[in-house]
Design a protein around this motif. Structure first.
Motif, short mmCIF file in Angstrom:
data_model
loop_
_atom_site.label_atom_id
_atom_site.label_comp_id
_atom_site.label_asym_id
_atom_site.label_seq_id
_atom_site.Cartn_x
_atom_site.Cartn_y
_atom_site.Cartn_z
N GLU A 106 19.86 66.06 54.13
CA GLU A 106 20.48 65.37 55.26
C GLU A 106 19.53 65.34 56.45
OE1 GLU A 106 25.09 66.54 54.22
OE2 GLU A 106 23.83 67.97 55.30
N TYR A 107 19.37 64.17 57.05
CA TYR A 107 18.44 63.96 58.15
C TYR A 107 19.17 63.56 59.43
CZ TYR A 107 14.51 63.68 54.82
OH TYR A 107 13.56 63.95 53.86
N PHE A 108 18.55 63.88 60.54
CA PHE A 108 18.95 63.34 61.84
C PHE A 108 17.74 62.64 62.46
CE2 PHE A 108 22.06 66.69 61.26
CZ PHE A 108 23.23 66.13 61.76
N GLU A 109 18.04 61.76 63.41
CA GLU A 109 16.98 61.15 64.20
C GLU A 109 17.03 61.77 65.59
OE1 GLU A 109 16.18 56.71 65.82
OE2 GLU A 109 16.42 56.86 63.63
N LEU A 110 15.86 62.04 66.16
CA LEU A 110 15.79 62.69 67.47
C LEU A 110 15.92 61.65 68.57
CD1 LEU A 110 15.35 65.60 68.51
CD2 LEU A 110 12.91 65.08 68.66
N ALA A 111 16.97 61.80 69.41
CA ALA A 111 17.22 60.83 70.48
C ALA A 111 16.13 60.87 71.55
CB ALA A 111 18.60 61.09 71.10
N ARG A 112 15.44 62.00 71.66
CA ARG A 112 14.32 62.11 72.61
C ARG A 112 13.02 62.31 71.81
NH1 ARG A 112 15.18 66.68 76.72
NH2 ARG A 112 16.35 67.73 75.06
N PRO A 113 12.49 61.24 71.24
CA PRO A 113 11.32 61.39 70.38
C PRO A 113 10.08 61.90 71.11
CG PRO A 113 11.78 59.07 70.80
CD PRO A 113 12.94 59.83 71.31
N GLU A 114 10.11 61.83 72.45
CA GLU A 114 8.95 62.31 73.22
C GLU A 114 8.78 63.83 73.12
OE1 GLU A 114 12.50 62.15 76.06
OE2 GLU A 114 11.65 60.88 74.48
N VAL A 155 15.49 71.09 72.10
CA VAL A 155 16.41 70.22 71.34
C VAL A 155 17.85 70.70 71.50
CG1 VAL A 155 17.09 69.47 69.03
CG2 VAL A 155 14.68 69.48 69.66
N ARG A 156 18.74 69.76 71.84
CA ARG A 156 20.18 70.04 71.94
C ARG A 156 20.92 69.32 70.82
NH1 ARG A 156 18.88 68.08 77.31
NH2 ARG A 156 19.93 66.16 76.65
N ALA A 157 22.14 69.73 70.58
CA ALA A 157 22.94 69.11 69.52
C ALA A 157 23.11 67.62 69.77
CB ALA A 157 24.30 69.80 69.40
N ASP A 158 23.27 67.21 71.03
CA ASP A 158 23.48 65.78 71.29
C ASP A 158 22.18 64.98 71.24
OD1 ASP A 158 22.32 66.61 73.66
OD2 ASP A 158 24.06 66.15 74.93
N ASP A 159 21.06 65.64 70.97
CA ASP A 159 19.80 64.92 70.71
C ASP A 159 19.72 64.41 69.27
OD1 ASP A 159 18.56 65.20 73.24
OD2 ASP A 159 17.93 67.24 72.74
N LEU A 160 20.65 64.86 68.42
CA LEU A 160 20.57 64.56 66.99
C LEU A 160 21.54 63.45 66.62
CD1 LEU A 160 20.38 68.22 65.63
CD2 LEU A 160 18.48 66.68 66.14
N THR A 161 21.00 62.36 66.10
CA THR A 161 21.79 61.22 65.64
C THR A 161 21.70 61.15 64.13
OG1 THR A 161 21.22 60.02 67.66
CG2 THR A 161 22.09 58.72 65.82
N PRO A 162 22.83 61.08 63.40
CA PRO A 162 22.75 61.03 61.93
C PRO A 162 21.88 59.89 61.42
CG PRO A 162 25.01 61.42 62.65
CD PRO A 162 24.22 61.09 63.89
N ALA A 163 21.07 60.20 60.41
CA ALA A 163 20.18 59.22 59.77
C ALA A 163 20.48 59.22 58.27
CB ALA A 163 18.73 59.59 60.05
N GLY A 181 7.63 59.24 62.35
CA GLY A 181 7.34 58.25 61.32
C GLY A 181 6.44 57.14 61.81
N ILE A 182 6.14 56.22 60.92
CA ILE A 182 5.24 55.12 61.25
C ILE A 182 5.85 54.17 62.27
CG2 ILE A 182 3.86 55.14 59.14
CD1 ILE A 182 5.80 52.99 58.08
N ASP A 183 7.18 54.20 62.40
CA ASP A 183 7.85 53.34 63.39
C ASP A 183 8.05 54.03 64.73
OD1 ASP A 183 9.72 55.17 62.66
OD2 ASP A 183 11.28 53.73 62.10
N GLY A 184 7.55 55.27 64.87
CA GLY A 184 7.65 56.00 66.13
C GLY A 184 8.90 56.85 66.27
N THR A 185 9.86 56.68 65.39
CA THR A 185 11.05 57.52 65.45
C THR A 185 10.72 58.90 64.89
OG1 THR A 185 11.83 56.79 63.29
CG2 THR A 185 12.61 55.56 65.20
N VAL A 186 11.46 59.91 65.35
CA VAL A 186 11.26 61.27 64.85
C VAL A 186 12.47 61.67 64.02
CG1 VAL A 186 11.01 63.71 65.49
CG2 VAL A 186 9.79 61.94 66.78
N HIS A 187 12.22 61.97 62.74
CA HIS A 187 13.28 62.44 61.86
C HIS A 187 13.27 63.95 61.82
CE1 HIS A 187 13.62 58.26 60.50
NE2 HIS A 187 14.83 58.62 60.09
N VAL A 188 14.47 64.52 61.78
CA VAL A 188 14.65 65.96 61.74
C VAL A 188 15.42 66.30 60.47
CG1 VAL A 188 15.46 67.97 63.00
CG2 VAL A 188 14.82 65.92 64.26
#
Length: 402
Positions: A229-237, A335-343, A261-268
């Protein structure tokens, strides 16, 4: 006896990156060999290949002399070259493996030694040096692995399909296999089509043990599916590149990590929980027959008894975003819980022996006129070009046999 009309010399079951790399390798080693690829989905790379974190693995984790070590080290360099040649998005980023507790330091040092044995450039870092690479990451020590990268594996699979020249048939779900020494292999799909070949190659991933049994072979293992199971990081910086924990050597899983990733998003992720179906990408996907097959395999119960504490932690992180975030905060405290968006999730096709052993290396077995790839989870995408050559070599040897 009449002459058999063959649709292809080699019939490959499975249109993921390993099956397509095998078709590609056959076309390079033995031009003119006719290859048919049967894939049950409407397009390539719909399962493990297209549902991972897109990492080009260096090979640092794998036992020296193993197929994983040999093929990952060679495959990483070849994958970068392949992507560059065909204009596929990729980048050699390097990565950090970070120890956050004293108990992890011996394992980190063991990884340094393993990396050197595998011929991988490794640099040891202290706390201040970690922050030069990753300002938001905290740890007692780390290693930087320079040959790790990222790639678009679905695009790689599509390019392999085109470059192989194979007859690729989508929507071809294999239902029956009839193998005879004097007449090769006949494969029937659920649509009722019959595909005949001289040699069969089983690259069916999550279904590979089932396909082996359809061919009349006992694979002596079962695929036990684990959902990642993955999440996407809402604050990729917060993360510049790739950040990993020190893995537990008792498991083939690498732990929750952060990957730009190659698209700049950060997967967790991923965490690893039992899937309730072989293609169970969410808790709502339950296939009772497949679940019963997993529960009936003695190896599944051996795993549960041996590793229940580890499994309980994974389940807790699956049920609680806060618990997942807490695991991430060991590496990146901000990282906070609300930084994590389901992916989107993935499912790992993990081969398990009857005694509960998690098969650690790639597993390739041969039978009459058949080659079975029975364990090829991560780093199979990284290693797909050398794996494809090895499987192609065995298939062509079977083709040449009387």
């Amino acid at each position: 006896m009449g002459t058999v009309a063959y649709d292809g010399d080699v019939v490959v079951v499975g249109g993921g990156i390993v099956g397509l790399s095998t078709a590609y390798a056959v076309s390079r080693i033995a031009p003119g060999t006719r290859v048919v690829v049967l894939e049950k989905e409407p397009g390539p790379a719909r399962h493990q290949t297209g549902r991972n974190s897109g990492v080009i693995h260096s090979g640092i984790y794998y036992r020296p002399g193993s197929l994983k070590a040999e093929f990952a080290v060679r495959g990483a360099a070849e994958m970068v070259k392949f992507c560059a040649e065909y204009g596929i998005a990729h980048e050699v980023t390097g990565k950090l493996i970070v120890a956050t507790g004293r108990a992890e330091l011996p394992r980190l040092h063991a990884l340094v030694q393993r990396g050197r044995e595998n011929g991988i450039p490794v640099r040891e870092l202290g706390p201040a040096q970690i922050q030069e690479y990753e300002p938001e990451v905290r740890g007692l020590a780390a290693i930087h692995v320079g040959t790790t990268g990222i790639a678009d594996y679905r695009a790689v699979a599509e390019r392999l399909a085109e470059a192989s020249g194979a007859d690729i048939r989508f929507g071809a779900d294999v239902e029956r296999i009839d193998r005879r020494p004097d007449r090769g292999v006949a494969v029937r799909t659920r649509a009722g089509d019959i595909v005949r070949g001289r040699v069969l190659v089983n690259c069916a991933g999550l279904q590979c043990d089932q396909v082996a049994r359809l061919a009349g072979d006992d694979p002596e293992m079962r695929i036990v599916p684990f959902r990642g199971e993955y999440f996407e990081l809402a604050r990729p910086e917060l993360v510049r590149g790739l950040v990993y924990p020190v893995p537990d050597p008792a498991f083939p899983f690498l732990g929750v990590h952060l990957t730009r990733g190659i698209d700049g998003t950060v997967h967790v992720g991923p965490n690893a929980v039992p899937a309730l179906a072989r293609e169970g990408y969410g808790w709502g996907v339950v296939r009772p027959r497949e679940l019963a097959g997993t529960l009936a395999w003695p190896g599944s119960w051996h795993i549960a008894r041996r590793h229940w504490r580890y499994g309980a932690g994974e389940l807790r992180r699956s049920a609680s975003r806060s618990a997942f975030a807490a695991a991430v905060r060991r590496l990146v405290p901000a990282v906070r819980a609300d930084d994590l968006t389901p992916a989107p999730a993935g499912v790992r096709a993990q081969a398990v022996l009857r005694d509960g052993t998690l098969v650690d290396d790639f597993l390739i077995r041969e039978a009459p006129r058949t080659v079975h790839v029975l364990n090829a989870p991560s780093p199979a995408a990284t290693a797909s070009l050398p794996i494809g050559r090895e499987v192609a070599r065995r298939a062509l040897a079977a083709l040449a046999a009387p």
